[in-house]
Design a protein around this motif. Sequence first.
Motif, PDB file in Angstrom:
ATOM      1  N   TRP A  47       9.041   9.544  -0.127  1.00  0.00           N
ATOM      2  CA  TRP A  47       9.963   9.454   1.062  1.00  0.00           C
ATOM      3  C   TRP A  47      11.385   9.271   0.751  1.00  0.00           C
ATOM      4  CZ3 TRP A  47       5.255   7.409   2.489  1.00  0.00           C
ATOM      5  CH2 TRP A  47       4.618   8.198   3.320  1.00  0.00           C
ATOM      6  N   GLY A  48      11.681   8.473  -0.469  1.00  0.00           N
ATOM      7  CA  GLY A  48      13.323   8.563  -0.869  1.00  0.00           C
ATOM      8  C   GLY A  48      13.467   6.899  -0.816  1.00  0.00           C
ATOM      9  N   VAL A  49      14.644   6.636  -1.341  1.00  0.00           N
ATOM     10  CA  VAL A  49      15.400   5.568  -1.429  1.00  0.00           C
ATOM     11  C   VAL A  49      16.935   5.515  -0.852  1.00  0.00           C
ATOM     12  CG1 VAL A  49      15.889   3.258  -2.735  1.00  0.00           C
ATOM     13  CG2 VAL A  49      13.762   4.547  -3.341  1.00  0.00           C
ATOM     14  N   PHE A  50      17.200   4.523  -0.050  1.00  0.00           N
ATOM     15  CA  PHE A  50      18.458   4.713   0.530  1.00  0.00           C
ATOM     16  C   PHE A  50      18.901   3.390   0.984  1.00  0.00           C
ATOM     17  CE2 PHE A  50      15.402   5.965   3.528  1.00  0.00           C
ATOM     18  CZ  PHE A  50      15.655   5.135   4.704  1.00  0.00           C
ATOM     19  N   ASP A  51      20.124   3.059   1.250  1.00  0.00           N
ATOM     20  CA  ASP A  51      20.629   1.722   1.941  1.00  0.00           C
ATOM     21  C   ASP A  51      20.088   1.488   3.146  1.00  0.00           C
ATOM     22  OD1 ASP A  51      21.968   1.088  -0.513  1.00  0.00           O
ATOM     23  OD2 ASP A  51      23.751   2.162   0.115  1.00  0.00           O
ATOM     24  N   THR A  52      19.566   0.358   3.575  1.00  0.00           N
ATOM     25  CA  THR A  52      19.213  -0.009   4.853  1.00  0.00           C
ATOM     26  C   THR A  52      20.383   0.367   5.916  1.00  0.00           C
ATOM     27  OG1 THR A  52      17.397  -1.376   4.227  1.00  0.00           O
ATOM     28  CG2 THR A  52      18.098  -1.574   6.546  1.00  0.00           C
ATOM     29  N   GLU A  53      20.248   0.963   7.096  1.00  0.00           N
ATOM     30  CA  GLU A  53      21.399   1.020   8.084  1.00  0.00           C
ATOM     31  C   GLU A  53      20.972   0.271   9.370  1.00  0.00           C
ATOM     32  OE1 GLU A  53      21.874   5.132   8.605  1.00  0.00           O
ATOM     33  OE2 GLU A  53      22.831   5.573   6.361  1.00  0.00           O
ATOM     34  N   THR A  54      21.717  -0.204  10.196  1.00  0.00           N
ATOM     35  CA  THR A  54      21.556  -0.834  11.223  1.00  0.00           C
ATOM     36  C   THR A  54      22.530  -0.272  12.368  1.00  0.00           C
ATOM     37  OG1 THR A  54      20.740  -2.969  10.545  1.00  0.00           O
ATOM     38  CG2 THR A  54      21.453  -2.865  12.996  1.00  0.00           C
ATOM     39  N   HIS A  55      22.180   0.195  13.470  1.00  0.00           N
ATOM     40  CA  HIS A  55      22.782   1.019  14.474  1.00  0.00           C
ATOM     41  C   HIS A  55      22.675   0.411  15.674  1.00  0.00           C
ATOM     42  CE1 HIS A  55      23.590   4.404  11.757  1.00  0.00           C
ATOM     43  NE2 HIS A  55      22.420   4.179  11.355  1.00  0.00           N
ATOM     44  N   THR A  56      23.821   0.123  16.458  1.00  0.00           N
ATOM     45  CA  THR A  56      23.589  -0.687  17.823  1.00  0.00           C
ATOM     46  C   THR A  56      24.310   0.428  18.990  1.00  0.00           C
ATOM     47  OG1 THR A  56      25.698  -1.712  17.643  1.00  0.00           O
ATOM     48  CG2 THR A  56      23.612  -2.773  17.024  1.00  0.00           C
ATOM     49  N   GLY A  57      23.931   0.315  20.162  1.00  0.00           N
ATOM     50  CA  GLY A  57      24.524   1.135  21.188  1.00  0.00           C
ATOM     51  C   GLY A  57      24.023   0.598  22.690  1.00  0.00           C
ATOM     52  N   THR A  58      24.496   1.232  23.713  1.00  0.00           N
ATOM     53  CA  THR A  58      23.968   1.017  24.954  1.00  0.00           C
ATOM     54  C   THR A  58      23.696   2.576  25.738  1.00  0.00           C
ATOM     55  OG1 THR A  58      25.436  -0.912  25.207  1.00  0.00           O
ATOM     56  CG2 THR A  58      24.473   0.261  27.340  1.00  0.00           C
ATOM     57  N   GLY A  59      22.641   2.919  26.099  1.00  0.00           N
ATOM     58  CA  GLY A  59      22.312   4.144  26.980  1.00  0.00           C
ATOM     59  C   GLY A  59      22.058   5.118  25.812  1.00  0.00           C
ATOM     60  N   ASP A  60      21.942   6.436  26.016  1.00  0.00           N
ATOM     61  CA  ASP A  60      21.510   7.431  25.192  1.00  0.00           C
ATOM     62  C   ASP A  60      22.746   7.595  24.090  1.00  0.00           C
ATOM     63  OD1 ASP A  60      19.837   8.139  27.206  1.00  0.00           O
ATOM     64  OD2 ASP A  60      20.867   9.794  27.962  1.00  0.00           O
ATOM     65  N   GLY A  61      22.047   8.300  23.056  1.00  0.00           N
ATOM     66  CA  GLY A  61      22.908   8.334  21.955  1.00  0.00           C
ATOM     67  C   GLY A  61      22.071   9.035  20.627  1.00  0.00           C
ATOM     68  N   LEU A  62      22.958   9.356  19.656  1.00  0.00           N
ATOM     69  CA  LEU A  62      22.235   9.991  18.570  1.00  0.00           C
ATOM     70  C   LEU A  62      22.565   9.218  17.288  1.00  0.00           C
ATOM     71  CD1 LEU A  62      23.361  13.758  19.199  1.00  0.00           C
ATOM     72  CD2 LEU A  62      20.990  13.012  19.325  1.00  0.00           C
ATOM     73  N   ILE A  63      21.657   9.303  16.396  1.00  0.00           N
ATOM     74  CA  ILE A  63      21.951   8.390  15.248  1.00  0.00           C
ATOM     75  C   ILE A  63      21.571   9.378  13.911  1.00  0.00           C
ATOM     76  CG2 ILE A  63      20.849   6.657  13.610  1.00  0.00           C
ATOM     77  CD1 ILE A  63      20.104   4.982  16.233  1.00  0.00           C
ATOM     78  N   THR A  64      22.397   9.815  12.904  1.00  0.00           N
ATOM     79  CA  THR A  64      22.293  10.438  11.894  1.00  0.00           C
ATOM     80  C   THR A  64      21.350   9.677  10.806  1.00  0.00           C
ATOM     81  OG1 THR A  64      24.449  11.403  12.183  1.00  0.00           O
ATOM     82  CG2 THR A  64      23.406  11.638  10.029  1.00  0.00           C
ATOM     83  N   LEU A  65      20.420  10.221  10.305  1.00  0.00           N
ATOM     84  CA  LEU A  65      19.338   9.776   9.331  1.00  0.00           C
ATOM     85  C   LEU A  65      19.926   9.982   8.021  1.00  0.00           C
ATOM     86  CD1 LEU A  65      16.364  11.225  10.632  1.00  0.00           C
ATOM     87  CD2 LEU A  65      16.711   8.921  10.862  1.00  0.00           C
ATOM     88  N   PRO A  66      19.454   9.075   7.058  1.00  0.00           N
ATOM     89  CA  PRO A  66      20.144   9.029   5.695  1.00  0.00           C
ATOM     90  C   PRO A  66      20.020  10.247   4.959  1.00  0.00           C
ATOM     91  CG  PRO A  66      18.725   6.950   6.201  1.00  0.00           C
ATOM     92  CD  PRO A  66      18.656   8.101   7.412  1.00  0.00           C
ATOM     93  N   GLU A  67      21.327  10.921   4.485  1.00  0.00           N
ATOM     94  CA  GLU A  67      21.101  12.158   3.820  1.00  0.00           C
ATOM     95  C   GLU A  67      20.073  12.106   2.430  1.00  0.00           C
ATOM     96  OE1 GLU A  67      24.111  15.386   1.960  1.00  0.00           O
ATOM     97  OE2 GLU A  67      24.988  13.509   2.711  1.00  0.00           O
ATOM     98  N   GLY A  68      19.213  13.151   2.432  1.00  0.00           N
ATOM     99  CA  GLY A  68      18.269  13.073   1.307  1.00  0.00           C
ATOM    100  C   GLY A  68      16.950  12.480   1.352  1.00  0.00           C
ATOM    101  N   ALA A  69      16.865  11.779   2.379  1.00  0.00           N
ATOM    102  CA  ALA A  69      15.611  11.054   2.542  1.00  0.00           C
ATOM    103  C   ALA A  69      14.557  11.960   3.463  1.00  0.00           C
ATOM    104  CB  ALA A  69      15.898   9.632   3.385  1.00  0.00           C
ATOM    105  N   ALA A  70      13.360  11.762   3.276  1.00  0.00           N
ATOM    106  CA  ALA A  70      12.297  12.459   3.865  1.00  0.00           C
ATOM    107  C   ALA A  70      11.661  11.908   4.956  1.00  0.00           C
ATOM    108  CB  ALA A  70      11.235  13.253   2.883  1.00  0.00           C
ATOM    109  N   GLY A  71      11.773  10.574   5.020  1.00  0.00           N
ATOM    110  CA  GLY A  71      11.064   9.624   5.996  1.00  0.00           C
ATOM    111  C   GLY A  71      11.518   7.979   5.534  1.00  0.00           C
ATOM    112  N   GLY A  72      11.202   7.215   6.498  1.00  0.00           N
ATOM    113  CA  GLY A  72      11.577   5.915   6.355  1.00  0.00           C
ATOM    114  C   GLY A  72      10.950   5.163   7.367  1.00  0.00           C
ATOM    115  N   LEU A  73      11.316   3.759   7.370  1.00  0.00           N
ATOM    116  CA  LEU A  73      10.613   2.659   8.518  1.00  0.00           C
ATOM    117  C   LEU A  73      11.919   2.476   9.513  1.00  0.00           C
ATOM    118  CD1 LEU A  73       8.643   0.692   9.091  1.00  0.00           C
ATOM    119  CD2 LEU A  73       9.864  -1.209   7.727  1.00  0.00           C
ATOM    120  N   VAL A  74      11.348   2.660  10.906  1.00  0.00           N
ATOM    121  CA  VAL A  74      12.506   2.791  11.997  1.00  0.00           C
ATOM    122  C   VAL A  74      11.936   1.374  12.874  1.00  0.00           C
ATOM    123  CG1 VAL A  74      13.574   3.797  13.849  1.00  0.00           C
ATOM    124  CG2 VAL A  74      12.910   5.161  11.931  1.00  0.00           C
TER     125      VAL A  74
END
Length: 341
Positions: free
Chosen positions: A166-193
């Motif tokens: 699924w690929g290797v990338f830098d771990t990312e942490t996102h925060t927010g309130t209510g509805d939102g969109l998060i861009t997934l790491p470019e080039g990765a096919a999957g990961g742990l959410v």
Amino acid sequence: MSTPVTPYAAPTPPVPAAPQPDAGLRSFLLAWLFALFLGTFGVDRFYLGKIGTGVLKLVTLGGFGIWTLVDLILVLTGAARDKQGRPLDGYARMRGIAWGVTAAVVVLGIVIGSVNGSASPQGDTADDGAPAAEAAVPGAPAEAEPAPEKTAQPEATAATWANEEWGVFDTETHTGTGDGLITLPEGAAGGLVTAAHNGSRNFALSVLDAGNSSTGELLVNTIGSYTGSTAWGINALGDGTRIQVTADGEWTITIAPMGTAPTLASNGAGDAVFLYDGGAAALTTTHDGARNFVVIEETADLFNIGLLVNEIGAYSGTVPISAGPSVLAVTADGNWTLAIQ
């Protein structure tokens, strides 16, 4: 004489409506028949309410056959869901018949293909003009070819395999309130959410492709507060580029490589993802929750059907687990146990 005054009564606050039980579940029998006989035209996806991917499946003639096969397997294994992420009604009653009929259809197709193939004229395979083998010179010593050197290869671990898959990338942490969109790491096919939510209403995480259509991955779909881990990129019908967040409270979402998932735990609560390095064995598991309890094993085997458990409510049973390396994804709302035997 004074007029009596009626005491003022404060209005009673509205009582929140109790959650309604699932209604209008789609029929497993119809979904299976549509997937088996009309899957090339996307009829099964139209029936499940997935109009966008149904149209795409129609114009590509079932993804040139591959999408048709994938959807049929998802329905047969009980992994198919309607647009709201609900399981199909009647799977437990009809799955035996569905598997039997599907196997009969496949065998019949193989037999017909074999009969048609044997009726075709076969060309002469003899090659009369082949050059004669080079004669050996009498008395000449035979040249021994050196044996190829064997280089010991380190055995791949589940973490190594998962990162390659699924690929290797830098771990990312996102925060927010209510509805939102998060861009997934470019080039990765999957990961742990890994996600946490402190609201009181619906909290959902859906994976979208570049055209903002669903990839078929509804990672989380619950009401109220939530804490858990899910796997993005397993059994996806497209390449995910972003996660759509539906929430009414504050949330924190961490996206990490699949290889960072912990090794298989013996017990826990809620959604979780693990790595498995062991051999083929028996997996004994229990669950004390009231909603969906699903255990999926994703291996390197292309033809492995990894839906180990798919039940609603309390559960106790033993199922076969394939040899690792693999990823195990647990969907639960209560306490669970996992024991390898």
